[in-house]
Scaffold this motif. Structure first.
Motif, mmCIF file in Angstrom:
data_model
loop_
_atom_site.group_PDB
_atom_site.id
_atom_site.type_symbol
_atom_site.label_atom_id
_atom_site.label_comp_id
_atom_site.label_asym_id
_atom_site.label_seq_id
_atom_site.Cartn_x
_atom_site.Cartn_y
_atom_site.Cartn_z
ATOM 1 N N VAL A 1 0.830 -1.219 0.000
ATOM 2 C CA VAL A 1 0.000 0.000 0.000
ATOM 3 C C VAL A 1 0.858 1.260 0.000
ATOM 4 O O VAL A 1 0.363 2.358 0.175
ATOM 5 C CB VAL A 1 -1.017 0.015 1.170
ATOM 6 C CG1 VAL A 1 -1.982 -1.150 1.068
ATOM 7 C CG2 VAL A 1 -0.323 0.046 2.520
ATOM 8 N N ARG A 2 2.153 1.057 -0.157
ATOM 9 C CA ARG A 2 3.136 2.148 -0.273
ATOM 10 C C ARG A 2 3.268 2.998 0.983
ATOM 11 O O ARG A 2 3.580 4.176 0.915
ATOM 12 C CB ARG A 2 2.830 3.004 -1.495
ATOM 13 C CG ARG A 2 2.959 2.191 -2.765
ATOM 14 C CD ARG A 2 2.950 3.023 -3.969
ATOM 15 N NE ARG A 2 3.188 2.137 -5.114
ATOM 16 C CZ ARG A 2 2.720 2.369 -6.297
ATOM 17 N NH1 ARG A 2 2.034 3.440 -6.539
ATOM 18 N NH2 ARG A 2 2.982 1.531 -7.271
ATOM 19 N N ASP A 3 3.028 2.378 2.143
ATOM 20 C CA ASP A 3 3.326 3.032 3.413
ATOM 21 C C ASP A 3 4.787 2.792 3.790
ATOM 22 O O ASP A 3 5.287 3.367 4.749
ATOM 23 C CB ASP A 3 2.430 2.501 4.539
ATOM 24 C CG ASP A 3 1.017 3.054 4.471
ATOM 25 O OD1 ASP A 3 0.796 4.053 3.750
ATOM 26 O OD2 ASP A 3 0.126 2.488 5.139
ATOM 27 N N MET A 4 5.440 1.906 3.027
ATOM 28 C CA MET A 4 6.832 1.540 3.287
ATOM 29 C C MET A 4 7.558 1.469 1.947
ATOM 30 O O MET A 4 7.069 0.833 1.013
ATOM 31 C CB MET A 4 6.874 0.182 4.011
ATOM 32 C CG MET A 4 8.235 -0.300 4.424
ATOM 33 S SD MET A 4 8.167 -1.934 5.227
ATOM 34 C CE MET A 4 8.111 -1.449 6.944
ATOM 35 N N SER A 5 8.700 2.123 1.863
ATOM 36 C CA SER A 5 9.503 2.082 0.637
ATOM 37 C C SER A 5 10.170 0.716 0.489
ATOM 38 O O SER A 5 10.237 -0.061 1.455
ATOM 39 C CB SER A 5 10.576 3.168 0.682
ATOM 40 O OG SER A 5 11.549 2.850 1.675
ATOM 41 N N ASN A 6 10.681 0.438 -0.689
ATOM 42 C CA ASN A 6 11.400 -0.833 -0.906
ATOM 43 C C ASN A 6 12.599 -0.951 0.028
ATOM 44 O O ASN A 6 12.849 -2.017 0.588
ATOM 45 C CB ASN A 6 11.854 -0.951 -2.362
ATOM 46 C CG ASN A 6 10.705 -1.271 -3.293
ATOM 47 O OD1 ASN A 6 9.686 -1.818 -2.876
ATOM 48 N ND2 ASN A 6 10.860 -0.921 -4.562
ATOM 49 N N ALA A 7 13.334 0.155 0.193
ATOM 50 C CA ALA A 7 14.512 0.133 1.072
ATOM 51 C C ALA A 7 14.102 -0.137 2.518
ATOM 52 O O ALA A 7 14.740 -0.937 3.215
ATOM 53 C CB ALA A 7 15.276 1.448 0.974
ATOM 54 N N ASP A 8 13.041 0.527 2.987
ATOM 55 C CA ASP A 8 12.560 0.300 4.355
ATOM 56 C C ASP A 8 11.993 -1.107 4.518
ATOM 57 O O ASP A 8 12.101 -1.707 5.586
ATOM 58 C CB ASP A 8 11.515 1.342 4.753
ATOM 59 C CG ASP A 8 12.130 2.676 5.124
ATOM 60 O OD1 ASP A 8 13.373 2.740 5.289
ATOM 61 O OD2 ASP A 8 11.369 3.658 5.274
ATOM 62 N N PHE A 9 11.384 -1.627 3.456
ATOM 63 C CA PHE A 9 10.854 -2.986 3.491
ATOM 64 C C PHE A 9 11.978 -3.987 3.751
ATOM 65 O O PHE A 9 11.872 -4.830 4.641
ATOM 66 C CB PHE A 9 10.136 -3.300 2.174
ATOM 67 C CG PHE A 9 9.719 -4.735 2.031
ATOM 68 C CD1 PHE A 9 8.658 -5.249 2.764
ATOM 69 C CD2 PHE A 9 10.386 -5.585 1.160
ATOM 70 C CE1 PHE A 9 8.270 -6.578 2.635
ATOM 71 C CE2 PHE A 9 10.014 -6.908 1.021
ATOM 72 C CZ PHE A 9 8.946 -7.408 1.759
ATOM 73 N N VAL A 10 13.048 -3.880 2.984
ATOM 74 C CA VAL A 10 14.198 -4.788 3.153
ATOM 75 C C VAL A 10 14.793 -4.613 4.549
ATOM 76 O O VAL A 10 15.069 -5.589 5.254
ATOM 77 C CB VAL A 10 15.259 -4.542 2.050
ATOM 78 C CG1 VAL A 10 16.537 -5.309 2.340
ATOM 79 C CG2 VAL A 10 14.700 -4.916 0.691
ATOM 80 N N LYS A 11 14.960 -3.353 4.956
ATOM 81 C CA LYS A 11 15.515 -3.052 6.280
ATOM 82 C C LYS A 11 14.584 -3.590 7.379
ATOM 83 O O LYS A 11 15.041 -4.197 8.351
ATOM 84 C CB LYS A 11 15.660 -1.528 6.437
ATOM 85 C CG LYS A 11 16.342 -1.088 7.697
ATOM 86 C CD LYS A 11 16.292 0.421 7.900
ATOM 87 C CE LYS A 11 16.792 1.236 6.744
ATOM 88 N NZ LYS A 11 16.780 2.686 7.022
#
Length: 190
Positions: A136-146
């Motif tokens: 839902v784009r509350d989290m960026s790809n970078a933050d997702f991995v982190k």
């Protein structure tokens, strides 16, 4: 609370704070572990668990041998309220008793196993929330991995024995942070 990757989830405020902690470089692993444990304990009805655990502990502390420890233990669980922690504790305890372990040892091992199960379920739920937040784009790809990486590290670092001790002693706030650095945080939903 309006910030963080879980702002639009149905999670408690404790877990939303944990979500913020996962993606914040200003939060240490130790702080994330405390918040995760605080969040797990926050979801447990300590009064209900305390009643159940006191009955089981009294039974395990009784020196007299019972011919049917399994049935007597099932009766204790039947008299008490149900919860995911109670169900996990019952499964592990009855299994240990059926394996003819002494009652004290059975209870100690069962509590450790039940807490590990609850922690594992919480870790998986946060992984799922990270996936949802990314979708839902509350989290960026970078933050997702982190977030996924830090969530795995955090739950791997939890001292299960400390969580067990907090449950045995009825210390719901055992992992509460003593000071919050963000003045915009609202109160915890105790």
């Amino acid at each position: 609370m309006t910030d963080g990757p879980f702002r639009n989830s149905a999670l408690s405020n404790r877990w939303k704070v944990y979500g913020q902690d996962l993606v914040s470089d200003a939060v240490s692993q130790d702080e994330r572990v405390k918040q995760a444990c605080h969040s797990v304990l926050g979801g447990i009805d300590m009064q209900s668990f305390g009643r159940l655990y006191r009955e089981l502990d009294a039974r395990a502390s009784n020196d007299q041998m019972d011919l049917d420890a399994v049935s007597a233990t099932e009766i204790i669980f039947d008299r008490n309220e149900r919860s995911p922690l109670h169900d996990a504790l019952e499964r592990h305890l009855l299994c240990n008793l059926r394996d003819a372990l002494p009652e004290r040892r059975s209870l100690d091992l069962a509590l450790e196993s039940a807490v590990s199960e609850v922690l594992g379920n919480a870790k998986n739920r946060i992984d799922e929330e990270c996936i949802r937040a990314k979708e839902v784009r509350d989290m960026s790809n970078a933050d997702f991995v982190k977030g996924l990486h830090r969530n795995k590290e955090t739950f791997a670092a939890v001292d299960v024995a400390r969580v067990c001790a907090a449950l045995e002693n009825g210390e719901k706030g055992a992992f509460r942070r003593t000071a919050r650095t963000d003045v915009n945080d609202g109160p915890d939903d105790d």
